[in-house]
Enzyme design. Structure first.
Site, short mmCIF file in Angstrom:
data_model
loop_
_atom_site.label_atom_id
_atom_site.label_comp_id
_atom_site.label_asym_id
_atom_site.label_seq_id
_atom_site.Cartn_x
_atom_site.Cartn_y
_atom_site.Cartn_z
CG ASP A 269 -2.12 0.99 1.28
OD1 ASP A 269 -2.31 1.83 0.18
OD2 ASP A 269 -2.88 0.79 2.06
N GLY B 42 -5.01 3.25 -8.24
CA GLY B 42 -5.22 3.71 -9.48
C GLY B 42 -4.22 4.54 -10.23
CG ASP C 83 -9.57 2.95 1.18
OD1 ASP C 83 -8.62 2.83 0.38
OD2 ASP C 83 -9.20 2.80 2.37
C1 GLA Z 1 -5.72 2.14 2.65
C2 GLA Z 1 -5.99 0.98 1.85
C3 GLA Z 1 -7.03 0.17 2.49
C4 GLA Z 1 -6.51 -0.42 3.94
C5 GLA Z 1 -5.86 0.60 4.58
C6 GLA Z 1 -4.94 0.12 5.86
O1 GLA Z 1 -6.47 3.01 2.93
O2 GLA Z 1 -6.44 1.48 0.61
O3 GLA Z 1 -7.61 -0.81 1.70
O4 GLA Z 1 -5.30 -1.60 3.69
O5 GLA Z 1 -5.18 1.45 4.07
O6 GLA Z 1 -4.46 1.26 6.57
#
Ligand code: GLA
Length: 506
Positions: free
Chosen positions: A270, A309, A330
């Site tokens: 991430d 993306g 998200d």
């Molecule tokens: C981001 C990601 C989520 C999740 C959180 C965890 O927001 O997009 O899917 O993994 O971090 O902190």
């Protein structure tokens, strides 16, 4: 991105999300007649790894107008505000609901975050400054051959949507048990994925330990494997994860080796705080670094890119060994978010295929804030666009309806079809028709009713790209054969519901 609803406890999360998607952070800060200008060192709740959350606020004030630069380890963001008396309020993207509220109390700022977390800020001293991070050059780009994994979209369960930071070893084990006993494993849900907040701290050798919630990750992997399942984990290329925990910056090879030794089978990586060090143009080499590190371990590890993306990831994700990549911000458990995510990524359709998938985020089915029809639409759309099917609900206590949605085997077969095509919508009033060609020459067709009243869907065989007249058709929610008459099938679709058919040609 639901900035506030996802900000469970950290400045870091808000700053990460805002920094990453360039969302507008509007701050309104009101203060006493006394000036707020200056540098403040803020301390927040303690993370699960024992570290107290820290932020530095640099405030300039002109009359009631404030400019605030907020920094945490790995994040930086500018905010603007106004002052009113001793009380201050900080608004995020939701202008109607404060992100933070607080008061100037003597020489301190007492701050309450929208999730209830309390912060106290005092005049900052040089000792409060975060140690600077060395810049590490990204590696040179090179194409890597397909790693042979995720020939169909990955299926499993992920801890984030429901549990966020309230996830631990015991809960993960019970999820694995449930996946076996409720039939999910046998239906194809194989990955049990731990998201953010498992991390502890790094020791003097740079080894990242787990925190108290995950006392023995290798033992957990052994347990999950013993149930015929695979274990996934989470990190990121920045110094901190989105939740404010240590991530893999400068430790990529070490972390990859460690998770391989633990027996991890899937890594969600991430971007989060990497944006404080690297520019978006550097996304590809940065993701390449971890792709190479994973490959060097020799263990097959599905590589899930999570950078929302940015930087046309659909065009290069596979070149850096990515098996799937998030295409959106998200998801949250609401109709507009779910539909928004799948529609936002329509342009990525040409890039889906065996081994490399567009990921509009994990499932919300069963989390309680959509209707059953909306959840059926959610699941149908994810299958039509060949999305990963990662359940995000409590799979230990599912209602019969939730079970019937997640365990709809005819629908799962559409998602898992070997051709790996991603459907795109054709709009007609409030109806959207999504057609997905399948490996056996048949098609899956979904008609979604976006309107607020029931509507009649008409499916015309001539629009389905079949090379012969219809031989048979099946409704994949009623699990019954249906009949095309003169090349047409009509059915009533409830508001926010879906008609999902599999249609075969003669
Ligand atoms: C981001 C990601 C989520 C999740 C959180 C965890 O927001 O997009 O899917 O993994 O971090 O902190």
């Amino acid at each position: 991105m639901q900035v506030e609803s996802r900000t469970k406890g950290v400045w870091a999360r808000v700053l990460a999300v805002c920094g990453l998607v360039s969302c507008l952070v509007l701050a309104t800060v009101a203060v006493h007649a006394q000036s707020m200008a200056g540098r403040w060192a803020a301390s927040g709740p303690t993370l699960d790894n024992g570290e107290a959350q820290k932020a530095i606020l640099e405030v300039t004030q002109t009359g009631e107008q404030l400019k605030v630069n907020v920094r945490t380890p790995g994040y930086a963001s500018e905010a603007k505000g106004t002052a009113k008396g001793n009380h201050f309020e900080i608004f995020g993207s939701d202008a109607a609901k404060p992100w933070f509220v607080g008061d100037l109390v003597g020489t301190e700022l007492h701050i309450v975050q929208d999730n209830g977390d309390h912060w106290v800020a005092k005049a900052a001293t040089p000792a409060d400054e975060f140690p600077p991070l060395p810049y590490i050059d990204p590696p040179a780009l090179h194409k890597v051959p397909y790693n042979g994994l995720a020939k169909t979209p990955p299926m499993g369960w992920n801890s984030w949507n429901l549990f966020e930071s309230k996830i631990d070893d015991k809960t993960v084990r019970t999820m694995a048990d449930a996946m076996v006993s409720n039939g999910m494993r046998d239906a194809g849900y194989i990955y049990v994925n731990i998201d953010d907040t498992w991390e502890g701290t790094r020791d003097a050798q740079g080894v990242l330990h787990t925190n108290h919630k995950f006392p023995d990750m290798k033992a957990l992997a052994d347990y999950v494997h013993s149930r015929g399942l695979k274990l996934g984990i989470y990190s990121g290329p920045g110094p901190r994860t989105c939740g404010g925990y240590p991530a893999s910056y400068g430790h990529e090879e070490q972390d990859a080796k460690m998770i391989a030794e633990w027996g991890i089978d899937y890594l969600k990586y991430d971007w989060c705080s990497a944006g404080s060090i690297y520019k978006n143009e550097q996304l590809q080499p940065i993701y390449q670094r971890m792709g190479d590190a994973l490959r060097a371990t020799g263990r097959p590890i599905v590589y899930s890119l999570c950078e929302y993306g940015m930087g046309s990831v659909e065009k290069w994700g596979a070149d850096v060994d990515g098996n799937l990549w998030r295409t959106t911000g998200d998801i949250s458990d609401e109709w507009t978010s779910m539909i928004g995510n799948v529609e936002t990524q329509v342009y990525t359709a040409p890039y889906a295929g065996p081994g490399h998938w567009n990921d509009p985020d994990m499932l919300e089915v069963g989390n309680g804030h959509m209707t059953d029809d909306e959840y059926r639409t959610h699941m149908s759309l994810w299958a039509l666009v060949a999305a990963p099917l990662l359940a995000g609900n409590d799979i230990r206590t599912m209602s019969p309806v939730t079970k019937s949605i997640l365990l709809n085997k005819e629908l799962i077969a559409i998602d898992q079809d070997a051709l790996g095509k991603q459907a795109s919508p054709v709009k007609n009033g409030t109806l959207e028709t999504w057609v997905k060609p399948l490996a056996d020459g048949s098609v899956a067709v979904g008609v979604v009713n976006m309107g607020t009243a029931a509507a009649e869907a008409t499916v015309n065989a001539k629009d389905l790209g079949l090379n012969a007249p219809v031989k048979s058709a099946r409704d994949l929610w009623s699990h019954k054969a249906v009949h095309f008459s003169n090349g047409t099938y009509k059915a009533s679709v409830p508001t926010h519901g879906v008609l999902l058919l599999k249609v075969s040609a003669q």
